[in-house]
Design a protein around this motif. Sequence first.
Motif, PDB file in Angstrom:
ATOM      1  N   TYR A 114      -8.621  -2.794  -4.050  1.00 27.09           N
ATOM      2  CA  TYR A 114      -8.191  -1.308  -3.916  1.00 27.09           C
ATOM      3  C   TYR A 114      -8.581  -0.478  -5.386  1.00 27.09           C
ATOM      4  O   TYR A 114      -9.404   0.484  -4.889  1.00 27.09           O
ATOM      5  N   ASP A 143     -14.065  -1.688   0.988  1.00 24.19           N
ATOM      6  CA  ASP A 143     -13.615  -2.498   1.963  1.00 24.19           C
ATOM      7  C   ASP A 143     -14.588  -3.225   2.625  1.00 24.19           C
ATOM      8  O   ASP A 143     -15.495  -2.786   3.273  1.00 24.19           O
ATOM      9  N   LYS A 195       0.810  -1.285   0.075  1.00 21.96           N
ATOM     10  CA  LYS A 195      -0.212  -0.168   0.163  1.00 21.96           C
ATOM     11  C   LYS A 195       0.790   1.258   0.122  1.00 21.96           C
ATOM     12  O   LYS A 195       0.346   2.348   0.145  1.00 21.96           O
TER      13      LYS A 195
END
Length: 446
Positions: A89, A316, A36
């Motif tokens: 993501y 998420d 990330k």
Amino acid sequence: MALTGIQIFKLLPKTNCKECGVPTCLAFAMNLASGKAELDSCPYVSDEAREKLAEASAPPIRPVAIGKGVRAFTAGGETVLYRHEKTFYNPSAIGALIGSDISDADLETKLKNWNAFQFERVGLNLRPELVVLKDIGGDKDAFAKKAKTIAETSEFNLVLMTSDVQVMKSGIEACKFKRPLLYAANEKNADEMGTLAKENDLPVAVRADSVEGLIPLIQKLTEMGLKDIVIDPGSREIKKSLEDLVAARRAALKGGNRALGFSPITFPCEMASNLEMETLVAGMYIAKYGGIVVLSDFTGESLFPLLLERLNIFTDPQRPMTVTEGIYEIGNPDENSPVLVTTNFALTYFIVSGEIEGSKVPAWLLIKDAEGLSVMTAWAAGKFSGDDVGIFVKKSGIMDKVKHTELIIPGYAAAIAGDVEEELPGWTIRVGPREAAHIPAYLRAK
Ligand code: SF4
């Protein structure tokens, strides 16, 4: 082998200077380990540590930025095979195909129609990102002209689709400022396409006839210094194509195969004979693992469900979906319209706003941030207390919009009525129905 967060942490300066955007070196190390964060975000890593961290710092599926402006997007950057392991993501970008032989008038009409496909949902604007301009007939001037029109007259970003290097060159000159994706480098033209991508600092797609066939081509491009790559394993047969995408993702994530650590571009438009079937195939790729999904056309009935699917897949799963805190107008309310308050859990918002709309009684709906919890849960967790609700109502600005002082709170939060009244002196707090289905009758009876 990729390093763990703790192994990475041992190589960092440990000064917690926060310049990388997170509070501690440990947090940065954890982000690095999960793909990330980029190592370059820390300016203080020693050269020796940098070398050791090089492998660990590269996300298993490289994030590639494509396009400019409000419809720019990132393909890839994923770290898990299954969404429930963590989250996905970067939402699959959705595009539609246009041939370079389209007339100017038809192109203008298409862009205008496609631009109108924008849908408001949970405070977000859902819309497609791409036009894929396909070279028809090798006319480089026509290709460049259409690329220029799309780039200059619309928000859409572009994929330039041709295997002819001269045609690609013209297309790049016309729309380079939009950072288009070049599709595609293949066995025959990899050197020239790679050079074009390198010289112009643009992302490039690689097409082969199989997953295995991609590897030498990708190695060739990466040796040329190219990093921003998108892959197309080539199959246009649904089952085989899905197997290829799963195999590539698995090889990158579980097998540590960096050569396959890139996001795929997929072409439902080349795999079905009608838009309905294309839409189904596109739905499959949004779930697994299309970084870019190309349709033959945009229509509302095809695009809207795909955009909603994408919204759901790329949220998420460990965080509830929320809507933005604020005042929502339902049915053109005025200064005498009722004011209701509830939490920002998306489902709560949709059900309550739907029932108010169905009642035909215009109203103001105040949505208070309760970290995405439903009314009962939020109240039990102290996220929807009387004091908080009262303070929120005062700050919301609703007092400038209505001339009455009456607030309707959810039936399940009846216990906070007294505290809200204390926080809002002079206001009358009404306890609304427990079930949203009873809201229309309640509002009409007022
Ligand atoms: Fe640590 Fe580097 Fe981040 Fe500073 S910038 S907190 S040294 S990781």
